[in-house]
Write an enzyme that holds these catalytic residues in place. Structure first.
Site, PDB file in Angstrom:
ATOM      1  N   ALA A 205       0.831  -1.114   0.094  1.00 44.55           N
ATOM      2  CA  ALA A 205      -0.080  -0.264  -0.075  1.00 44.55           C
ATOM      3  C   ALA A 205       0.851   1.357   0.116  1.00 44.55           C
ATOM      4  O   ALA A 205       1.948   1.289   0.340  1.00 44.55           O
ATOM      5  CB  ALA A 205      -0.789  -0.057   1.240  1.00 44.55           C
TER       6      ALA A 205
ATOM      7  N   GLY B   9       0.846  -5.075   1.015  1.00 47.69           N
ATOM      8  CA  GLY B   9      -0.386  -4.932   0.164  1.00 47.69           C
ATOM      9  C   GLY B   9      -0.074  -5.727  -1.318  1.00 47.69           C
ATOM     10  O   GLY B   9      -1.158  -6.343  -1.862  1.00 47.69           O
TER      11      GLY B   9
ATOM     12  N   GLU C  95      -0.553  -9.337  -0.542  1.00 42.44           N
ATOM     13  CA  GLU C  95      -1.940  -9.543  -0.372  1.00 42.44           C
ATOM     14  C   GLU C  95      -2.711  -9.474  -1.491  1.00 42.44           C
ATOM     15  O   GLU C  95      -3.403 -10.140  -1.693  1.00 42.44           O
ATOM     16  CB  GLU C  95      -2.428  -8.472   0.802  1.00 42.44           C
ATOM     17  CG  GLU C  95      -1.723  -8.651   2.066  1.00 42.44           C
ATOM     18  CD  GLU C  95      -2.182  -7.551   3.105  1.00 42.44           C
ATOM     19  OE1 GLU C  95      -1.701  -6.357   2.739  1.00 42.44           O
ATOM     20  OE2 GLU C  95      -2.869  -7.655   4.315  1.00 42.44           O
TER      21      GLU C  95
ATOM     22  N   GLU D 205       4.827  -5.042   7.291  1.00 41.20           N
ATOM     23  CA  GLU D 205       4.179  -3.914   7.852  1.00 41.20           C
ATOM     24  C   GLU D 205       4.554  -3.707   9.212  1.00 41.20           C
ATOM     25  O   GLU D 205       4.736  -2.532   9.887  1.00 41.20           O
ATOM     26  CB  GLU D 205       2.724  -4.298   7.803  1.00 41.20           C
ATOM     27  CG  GLU D 205       2.005  -4.249   6.492  1.00 41.20           C
ATOM     28  CD  GLU D 205       1.970  -5.331   5.785  1.00 41.20           C
ATOM     29  OE1 GLU D 205       2.823  -6.315   5.932  1.00 41.20           O
ATOM     30  OE2 GLU D 205       1.139  -5.584   4.777  1.00 41.20           O
TER      31      GLU D 205
HETATM   32  N1  CAA Z   1       4.633   3.100  -0.641  1.00 38.27           N
HETATM   33  C1  CAA Z   1       4.957   4.410  -1.127  1.00 38.27           C
HETATM   34  N2  CAA Z   1       6.057   4.613  -1.917  1.00 38.27           N
HETATM   35  C2  CAA Z   1       7.010   3.450  -1.934  1.00 38.27           C
HETATM   36  C3  CAA Z   1       6.669   2.262  -1.338  1.00 38.27           C
HETATM   37  C4  CAA Z   1       5.248   1.964  -0.636  1.00 38.27           C
HETATM   38  N3  CAA Z   1       4.936   1.170  -0.198  1.00 38.27           N
HETATM   39  N4  CAA Z   1       7.677   1.363  -1.794  1.00 38.27           N
HETATM   40  C5  CAA Z   1       8.627   1.862  -2.591  1.00 38.27           C
HETATM   41  N5  CAA Z   1       8.180   3.265  -2.627  1.00 38.27           N
HETATM   42  C6  CAA Z   1       8.886   4.350  -3.378  1.00 38.27           C
HETATM   43  C7  CAA Z   1      10.154   5.021  -2.604  1.00 38.27           C
HETATM   44  O1  CAA Z   1       9.488   5.721  -1.524  1.00 38.27           O
HETATM   45  C8  CAA Z   1      10.780   5.428  -3.570  1.00 38.27           C
HETATM   46  O2  CAA Z   1      10.358   6.630  -3.901  1.00 38.27           O
HETATM   47  P1  CAA Z   1      10.914   7.985  -4.129  1.00 38.27           P
HETATM   48  O3  CAA Z   1      12.204   7.825  -5.193  1.00 38.27           O
HETATM   49  O4  CAA Z   1      10.014   8.966  -4.671  1.00 38.27           O
HETATM   50  O5  CAA Z   1      11.738   8.128  -2.740  1.00 38.27           O
HETATM   51  C9  CAA Z   1      10.660   4.513  -4.657  1.00 38.27           C
HETATM   52  O6  CAA Z   1       9.391   3.936  -4.540  1.00 38.27           O
HETATM   53  C10 CAA Z   1      11.745   3.627  -4.548  1.00 38.27           C
HETATM   54  O7  CAA Z   1      11.930   2.776  -3.706  1.00 38.27           O
HETATM   55  P2  CAA Z   1      13.217   2.860  -2.793  1.00 38.27           P
HETATM   56  O8  CAA Z   1      14.095   4.094  -3.132  1.00 38.27           O
HETATM   57  O9  CAA Z   1      12.839   2.670  -1.355  1.00 38.27           O
HETATM   58  O10 CAA Z   1      13.834   1.383  -3.417  1.00 38.27           O
HETATM   59  P3  CAA Z   1      14.910   0.366  -2.697  1.00 38.27           P
HETATM   60  O11 CAA Z   1      15.406  -0.470  -3.839  1.00 38.27           O
HETATM   61  O12 CAA Z   1      15.824   1.131  -2.023  1.00 38.27           O
HETATM   62  O13 CAA Z   1      14.198  -0.218  -1.760  1.00 38.27           O
HETATM   63  C11 CAA Z   1      11.817  -1.524  -0.934  1.00 38.27           C
HETATM   64  C12 CAA Z   1      12.856  -1.124  -2.148  1.00 38.27           C
HETATM   65  C13 CAA Z   1      12.789  -2.353  -0.108  1.00 38.27           C
HETATM   66  C14 CAA Z   1      10.814  -2.341  -1.474  1.00 38.27           C
HETATM   67  C15 CAA Z   1      11.426  -0.336  -0.119  1.00 38.27           C
HETATM   68  O14 CAA Z   1      11.027   0.629  -1.065  1.00 38.27           O
HETATM   69  C16 CAA Z   1      10.592  -0.498   0.888  1.00 38.27           C
HETATM   70  O15 CAA Z   1      10.746  -1.109   1.875  1.00 38.27           O
HETATM   71  N6  CAA Z   1       8.964  -0.228   0.361  1.00 38.27           N
HETATM   72  C17 CAA Z   1       8.233  -0.333   1.365  1.00 38.27           C
HETATM   73  C18 CAA Z   1       7.762  -1.777   1.496  1.00 38.27           C
HETATM   74  C19 CAA Z   1       6.880  -1.809   2.404  1.00 38.27           C
HETATM   75  O16 CAA Z   1       6.925  -1.543   3.573  1.00 38.27           O
HETATM   76  N7  CAA Z   1       5.461  -2.434   2.142  1.00 38.27           N
HETATM   77  C20 CAA Z   1       4.298  -2.494   2.975  1.00 38.27           C
HETATM   78  C21 CAA Z   1       3.527  -1.261   2.755  1.00 38.27           C
HETATM   79  S1  CAA Z   1       2.301  -1.294   4.382  1.00 38.27           S
HETATM   80  C22 CAA Z   1       0.774  -2.146   3.486  1.00 38.27           C
HETATM   81  O17 CAA Z   1       1.085  -2.785   2.569  1.00 38.27           O
HETATM   82  C23 CAA Z   1      -0.353  -2.195   4.415  1.00 38.27           C
HETATM   83  C24 CAA Z   1      -1.286  -3.357   3.923  1.00 38.27           C
HETATM   84  O18 CAA Z   1      -1.494  -4.309   4.464  1.00 38.27           O
HETATM   85  C25 CAA Z   1      -2.071  -2.980   2.703  1.00 38.27           C
END
Ligand code: CAA
Length: 291
Positions: A99, A142, A145, A165
């Site tokens: 998400a 998500g 999911e 998460e």
């Molecule tokens: N939401 C919003 N933006 C996201 C995102 C997310 N879930 N995942 C990645 N992005 C964005 C980053 O912010 C970044 O954007 P900017 O360049 O504008 O900063 C871009 O995508 C590239 O990401 P990274 O620079 O972080 O890339 P990386 O290779 O260094 O890392 C990653 C990749 C490990 C996947 C890291 O992006 C990350 O940890 N993302 C979040 C993953 C996460 O926590 N997902 C769960 C979300 S909560 C959820 O889903 C709740 C539910 O149950 C529905």
């Protein structure tokens, strides 16, 4: 807007707190164009609906508008008589990284509970046609999911699945704790949900989360092939088969077996069942009419 989309709209209880999301939804809900996904029909007979998540710059983070569009596209495929199955995919680097955290970071409990946040995601599991997820790269939070809401998951060799998460100080909110546990069992699901650790495609296959693993450049084509195979069967009977398998998630064994038996009986009322059995006896390929 399709009937299905109206049904999805009914799931949304707007509050004053989510105007940005709703304006995104309204934008996404007008006309035939999509902002966050690519939609097409694939397969030799163009009988496989195809949805590609298309926010590569943010690893296909599942913002409100994107999931609204997915619901709308699925609704359109549901009522499209030519479509017998749907494939949902992302990009090579990410199926979806979860998400949209930037969209969530300032949410309050009142907005989330009051607006039943994420309820519109249910549209994916509510669609009655079979849906196949073709997962390359990251399927996190998500994203994992969303894949699990689909009926079949095919993975590319470099796919990674995880529910991170907990690292954000929250928990899965779109079925992760429930569907992952049913798919891989309690111990691995607990480990993934409590540590945020990811599993790779092979472990996902071994643990039953995905049904097949393919080279990265073949997973989408293989998912479409599977969709074509499904679309060649009776759409009516496929919907019954999907409903019966899904009942295994919700009913006790005796009730599930009873439901299955009754639906099996019901297939005898279809012309497709008569055709399928006649074709077998006459040693020819069945031609189903979805009746
Ligand atoms: N939401 C919003 N933006 C996201 C995102 C997310 N879930 N995942 C990645 N992005 C964005 C980053 O912010 C970044 O954007 P900017 O360049 O504008 O900063 C871009 O995508 C590239 O990401 P990274 O620079 O972080 O890339 P990386 O290779 O260094 O890392 C990653 C990749 C490990 C996947 C890291 O992006 C990350 O940890 N993302 C979040 C993953 C996460 O926590 N997902 C769960 C979300 S909560 C959820 O889903 C709740 C539910 O149950 C529905």
């Amino acid at each position: 807007m399709s009937l299905f989309c109206n049904a999805a709209a009914l799931l949304l209880k707007p509050t004053r707190a989510v105007p940005a999301m709703l304006s995104a939804a309204r934008r996404a809900g007008t006309g035939g164009q999509y902002d966050y996904i690519l939609v097409d029909k694939r397969g030799e007979k163009r009988n496989v609906g195809f949805i590609q998540l298309n926010r590569p710059r943010v690893l296909n983070a599942l913002c409100f508008g994107l999931m609204w569009e997915v619901a709308r596209a699925l609704g359109d495929f549901q009522v499209d008589g030519d479509v017998g199955a749907v494939v949902i995919t992302g990009g090579e680097r990410a199926f979806a990284a979860g998400a949209d955290i930037k969209e969530m970071q300032n949410r309050t409990f009142q907005e989330s509970y009051g607006g039943n946040f994420l309820a519109h995601w249910n549209a994916v599991s509510a669609v009655r046609k079979p849906v196949i997820a073709a997962v390359n790269g990251l399927a996190l939070g998500g994203g994992c999911e969303l894949a699990m809401m689909c009926d079949i998951i095919y993975a590319g060799e470099k796919a990674q699945f995880g529910q991170p998460e907990i690292l954000l100080g929250t928990i899965p909110g779109a079925g992760g704790t429930q569907r992952l546990t049913r798919a891989v069992g309690k111990s691995l699901a607990m480990e993934m949900v409590l540590t945020g650790d990811q599993i790779d495609a092979r472990q996902a296959e071994r643990s039953g989360l995905v049904s097949k693993v393919f080279p990265v450049d073949q997973v989408v084509a293989e998912a479409i092939k599977c969709g074509e195979k499904i679309a060649g069967n009776s759409k009516l009977v496929s919907a019954m088969a999907k409903e019966a398998v899904n009942a295994a998630y919700e009913l006790a064994l005796a009730e599930g077996n009873r439901l299955e038996r009754r639906m099996f009986h019901a297939t005898f009322a279809t012309e497709d069942c008569k055709e399928g059995m006649a074709a077998f006896v006459q040693k020819r390929k069945a031609v189903f009419q979805d009746k």
